[in-house]
Motif scaffolding. Structure first.
Motif, PDB file in Angstrom:
ATOM      1  N   ARG A 127      -3.655  -5.337  -6.951  1.00  0.00           N
ATOM      2  CA  ARG A 127      -4.216  -4.089  -7.467  1.00  0.00           C
ATOM      3  C   ARG A 127      -5.643  -3.873  -7.003  1.00  0.00           C
ATOM      4  NH1 ARG A 127      -1.809  -3.936 -13.728  1.00  0.00           N
ATOM      5  NH2 ARG A 127       0.290  -3.255 -13.126  1.00  0.00           N
ATOM      6  N   GLU A 128      -6.367  -4.951  -6.787  1.00  0.00           N
ATOM      7  CA  GLU A 128      -7.762  -4.828  -6.330  1.00  0.00           C
ATOM      8  C   GLU A 128      -7.830  -4.522  -4.843  1.00  0.00           C
ATOM      9  OE1 GLU A 128     -11.877  -7.505  -6.090  1.00  0.00           O
ATOM     10  OE2 GLU A 128     -10.128  -8.235  -7.212  1.00  0.00           O
ATOM     11  N   HIS A 129      -6.982  -5.145  -4.035  1.00  0.00           N
ATOM     12  CA  HIS A 129      -7.089  -5.038  -2.574  1.00  0.00           C
ATOM     13  C   HIS A 129      -6.054  -4.095  -1.957  1.00  0.00           C
ATOM     14  CE1 HIS A 129     -10.042  -8.283  -2.335  1.00  0.00           C
ATOM     15  NE2 HIS A 129      -9.313  -8.916  -3.259  1.00  0.00           N
ATOM     16  N   HIS A 130      -5.012  -3.756  -2.703  1.00  0.00           N
ATOM     17  CA  HIS A 130      -3.970  -2.868  -2.190  1.00  0.00           C
ATOM     18  C   HIS A 130      -3.606  -1.876  -3.299  1.00  0.00           C
ATOM     19  CE1 HIS A 130      -3.617  -5.449   1.368  1.00  0.00           C
ATOM     20  NE2 HIS A 130      -3.701  -6.471   0.533  1.00  0.00           N
ATOM     21  N   THR A 131      -2.334  -1.520  -3.419  1.00  0.00           N
ATOM     22  CA  THR A 131      -1.907  -0.655  -4.525  1.00  0.00           C
ATOM     23  C   THR A 131      -1.406  -1.477  -5.697  1.00  0.00           C
ATOM     24  OG1 THR A 131      -1.317   1.153  -3.021  1.00  0.00           O
ATOM     25  CG2 THR A 131      -0.344   1.194  -5.223  1.00  0.00           C
ATOM     26  N   ASP A 132      -0.536  -2.450  -5.426  1.00  0.00           N
ATOM     27  CA  ASP A 132       0.046  -3.254  -6.505  1.00  0.00           C
ATOM     28  C   ASP A 132       0.889  -4.358  -5.873  1.00  0.00           C
ATOM     29  OD1 ASP A 132       0.911  -4.107  -9.062  1.00  0.00           O
ATOM     30  OD2 ASP A 132       1.027  -2.039  -9.770  1.00  0.00           O
ATOM     31  N   ASP A 157       0.860  -1.174   0.000  1.00  0.00           N
ATOM     32  CA  ASP A 157       0.000   0.000   0.000  1.00  0.00           C
ATOM     33  C   ASP A 157       0.895   1.222   0.000  1.00  0.00           C
ATOM     34  OD1 ASP A 157      -2.700  -1.238   0.311  1.00  0.00           O
ATOM     35  OD2 ASP A 157      -1.816  -1.996   2.166  1.00  0.00           O
ATOM     36  N   VAL A 158       0.643   2.121  -0.927  1.00  0.00           N
ATOM     37  CA  VAL A 158       1.487   3.292  -1.105  1.00  0.00           C
ATOM     38  C   VAL A 158       0.726   4.538  -0.683  1.00  0.00           C
ATOM     39  CG1 VAL A 158       2.725   4.715  -2.781  1.00  0.00           C
ATOM     40  CG2 VAL A 158       2.782   2.222  -2.980  1.00  0.00           C
ATOM     41  N   LYS A 159       1.362   5.317   0.195  1.00  0.00           N
ATOM     42  CA  LYS A 159       0.836   6.629   0.583  1.00  0.00           C
ATOM     43  C   LYS A 159       1.979   7.620   0.463  1.00  0.00           C
ATOM     44  CE  LYS A 159      -2.806   4.960   3.656  1.00  0.00           C
ATOM     45  NZ  LYS A 159      -3.379   4.977   5.034  1.00  0.00           N
ATOM     46  N   GLY A 160       1.906   8.447  -0.557  1.00  0.00           N
ATOM     47  CA  GLY A 160       3.001   9.372  -0.822  1.00  0.00           C
ATOM     48  C   GLY A 160       4.261   8.590  -1.150  1.00  0.00           C
ATOM     49  N   PRO A 161       5.393   8.943  -0.520  1.00  0.00           N
ATOM     50  CA  PRO A 161       6.639   8.230  -0.812  1.00  0.00           C
ATOM     51  C   PRO A 161       6.805   6.943  -0.009  1.00  0.00           C
ATOM     52  CG  PRO A 161       7.068  10.030   0.695  1.00  0.00           C
ATOM     53  CD  PRO A 161       5.607  10.116   0.344  1.00  0.00           C
ATOM     54  N   ASN A 162       5.862   6.671   0.902  1.00  0.00           N
ATOM     55  CA  ASN A 162       6.009   5.537   1.822  1.00  0.00           C
ATOM     56  C   ASN A 162       5.226   4.321   1.336  1.00  0.00           C
ATOM     57  OD1 ASN A 162       7.558   7.130   3.674  1.00  0.00           O
ATOM     58  ND2 ASN A 162       5.630   8.074   4.357  1.00  0.00           N
ATOM     59  N   ALA A 163       5.709   3.139   1.699  1.00  0.00           N
ATOM     60  CA  ALA A 163       5.056   1.888   1.317  1.00  0.00           C
ATOM     61  C   ALA A 163       4.937   0.980   2.524  1.00  0.00           C
ATOM     62  CB  ALA A 163       5.854   1.193   0.222  1.00  0.00           C
ATOM     63  N   THR A 164       3.774   0.305   2.634  1.00  0.00           N
ATOM     64  CA  THR A 164       3.536  -0.696   3.669  1.00  0.00           C
ATOM     65  C   THR A 164       3.344  -2.041   2.985  1.00  0.00           C
ATOM     66  OG1 THR A 164       2.439   0.943   5.067  1.00  0.00           O
ATOM     67  CG2 THR A 164       2.068  -1.391   5.599  1.00  0.00           C
ATOM     68  N   PHE A 165       4.081  -3.053   3.399  1.00  0.00           N
ATOM     69  CA  PHE A 165       4.085  -4.345   2.725  1.00  0.00           C
ATOM     70  C   PHE A 165       3.180  -5.341   3.441  1.00  0.00           C
ATOM     71  CE2 PHE A 165       8.118  -2.233   1.889  1.00  0.00           C
ATOM     72  CZ  PHE A 165       8.129  -2.240   0.503  1.00  0.00           C
ATOM     73  N   VAL A 166       2.505  -6.179   2.624  1.00  0.00           N
ATOM     74  CA  VAL A 166       1.541  -7.146   3.143  1.00  0.00           C
ATOM     75  C   VAL A 166       1.784  -8.489   2.457  1.00  0.00           C
ATOM     76  CG1 VAL A 166      -0.910  -7.709   3.402  1.00  0.00           C
ATOM     77  CG2 VAL A 166      -0.165  -5.309   3.474  1.00  0.00           C
ATOM     78  N   LEU A 167       1.857  -9.570   3.234  1.00  0.00           N
ATOM     79  CA  LEU A 167       1.979 -10.916   2.669  1.00  0.00           C
ATOM     80  C   LEU A 167       0.587 -11.516   2.489  1.00  0.00           C
ATOM     81  CD1 LEU A 167       4.910 -12.443   4.777  1.00  0.00           C
ATOM     82  CD2 LEU A 167       5.022 -10.986   2.745  1.00  0.00           C
ATOM     83  N   THR A 168       0.360 -12.182   1.372  1.00  0.00           N
ATOM     84  CA  THR A 168      -0.925 -12.852   1.126  1.00  0.00           C
ATOM     85  C   THR A 168      -0.843 -14.309   1.560  1.00  0.00           C
ATOM     86  OG1 THR A 168      -0.421 -13.612  -1.107  1.00  0.00           O
ATOM     87  CG2 THR A 168      -1.266 -11.362  -0.892  1.00  0.00           C
ATOM     88  N   ASP A 169      -2.016 -14.886   1.832  1.00  0.00           N
ATOM     89  CA  ASP A 169      -2.081 -16.305   2.213  1.00  0.00           C
ATOM     90  C   ASP A 169      -2.350 -17.213   1.019  1.00  0.00           C
ATOM     91  OD1 ASP A 169      -1.648 -15.840   4.956  1.00  0.00           O
ATOM     92  OD2 ASP A 169      -3.764 -15.326   5.246  1.00  0.00           O
ATOM     93  N   SER A 170      -2.992 -16.666  -0.014  1.00  0.00           N
ATOM     94  CA  SER A 170      -3.392 -17.486  -1.154  1.00  0.00           C
ATOM     95  C   SER A 170      -2.223 -17.730  -2.094  1.00  0.00           C
ATOM     96  CB  SER A 170      -4.526 -16.796  -1.922  1.00  0.00           C
ATOM     97  OG  SER A 170      -5.646 -16.601  -1.096  1.00  0.00           O
ATOM     98  N   TYR A 171      -2.247 -18.889  -2.739  1.00  0.00           N
ATOM     99  CA  TYR A 171      -1.242 -19.243  -3.745  1.00  0.00           C
ATOM    100  C   TYR A 171      -1.789 -18.903  -5.130  1.00  0.00           C
ATOM    101  CZ  TYR A 171       1.516 -21.671  -0.211  1.00  0.00           C
ATOM    102  OH  TYR A 171       2.291 -21.959   0.892  1.00  0.00           O
TER     103      TYR A 171
END
Length: 318
Positions: free
Chosen positions: A164-169, A139-153
């Motif tokens: 892209r649907e649930h976060h930024t990219d 998830d991107v807000k300005g110059p900062n990014a927050t990273f998220v791991l998914t559970d699905s394969y």
């Protein structure tokens, strides 16, 4: 005995115009390697042919006529080009799009390995995009990014759509600090997709076209240097070949008017030669073309016999 014949000279050579693209395509039957063909097209016209619509596919098939082999077009495989799914240039500081902590002996740059995984160690590798892995979104807000791991394969493309649907990219990783942030999220050993991928098929003139017209089971990725020819024994569909193979090729350039000229030639004392013979007429065209080229006429000159209303080329002068 004197006979008179007529010929037509078309200074455009064998060519056809795409009304959609406003380009004129030129079929060159002289066999050359891909790089030689590219050089010729850039010197004589604009570049090797770009196929950007089914109209152009049909036009090239019509140009090929009875020619039932393959000819170079401008598509080739550039395996060293990597880019991020998140393409906004304002998100990256200078040099950040080139940050690459690859594993030893990576990337392989094999044709089928066009997507990047992030290993729990913080090292990256390239892998088959159709493999199902977990993913790193951000998830991107300005110059900062927050990273998220998914559970699905998911495959890489599915992961990109999900992120892209649930976060930024799918995650871009710009520097060692962000690389460490992601590594610290890992619950254990594993591989996760990130947003780096390789779209290696490029057109010679740098244009972008989404059309794909591969023959069945192509590309097969067997050649060490891969270039593309249109196979006119298979509806002009594309096949990947080693770039060093010599083949005819297709150029394109701007649309130019076709210049036509009619010349009368008198043949004296044919000495029993059958002036209706196809072999004789063809041989005469070759000789005439060579003579005209020796006088500085365009290499692409096209000659054809012009028949009289009764279907004959020659008429006896009385």
């Amino acid at each position: 005995m004197e006979k008179v014949l007529l010929i037509i000279i078309a200074l455009s050579g064998l060519s056809a115009v795409s009304s959609h693209a406003e380009r004129q395509y030129h079929f060159v039957y002289e066999a050359k390697t891909m790089s030689e063909a590219q050089r010729y097209c850039r010197e004589k016209h604009t570049d090797l042919a770009t196929v950007d619509s089914m109209e152009v596919v049909e036009l090239l098939n019509n140009m090929a006529g009875q020619y039932n082999q393959s000819a170079w077009i401008g598509l080739h495989d550039d395996r060293d080009i990597w880019r991020w799914s998140m393409s906004d240039p304002s998100f990256y500081e200078p040099g950040e799009t080139e940050f690459r902590p690859w594993r030893d002996n990576q990337p392989h740059n094999r044709h089928e390995e066009q997507c990047t995984y992030f290993r729990s160690s913080g090292k990256w590798g390239d892998y088959d995009c159709n493999t199902r892995l977990r993913s790193v979104c951000f998830d991107v807000k300005g110059p900062n990014a927050t990273f998220v791991l998914t559970d699905s394969y998911m495959t890489w493309t599915e992961a990109q759509s999900y992120c892209r649907e649930h976060h930024t990219d799918l995650a871009s990783v710009r520097n060692p600090a962000e690389n460490q942030q992601i590594a610290e999220l890992f619950p254990g050993v594993g591989w996760f997709w990130i947003g780096l991928y390789r779209d290696s098929w490029k057109w010679s003139d740098g244009s972008i076209s989404s059309i794909k017209y591969w023959a069945e089971n192509k590309p097969n990725y067997r050649a060490s240097k891969v270039c593309v020819a249109a196979a006119f024994d298979n509806s002009g569909k594309w096949e990947d070949l080693d770039c060093g193979v010599k083949k005819p090729f297709i150029c394109y350039g701007p649309v130019v008017p076709v210049s036509m000229k009619v010349i009368k030639v008198r043949v004296e004392n044919p000495n029993g030669v059958d002036l209706k013979s196809k072999d004789f007429l063809d041989a005469m065209l070759v000789e005439l073309k060579n003579n005209l080229k020796a006088q500085g006429l365009d290499d692409n000159v096209q000659l054809a016999w012009r028949k009289q209303p009764d279907g004959e080329v020659f008429h006896e002068e009385l």
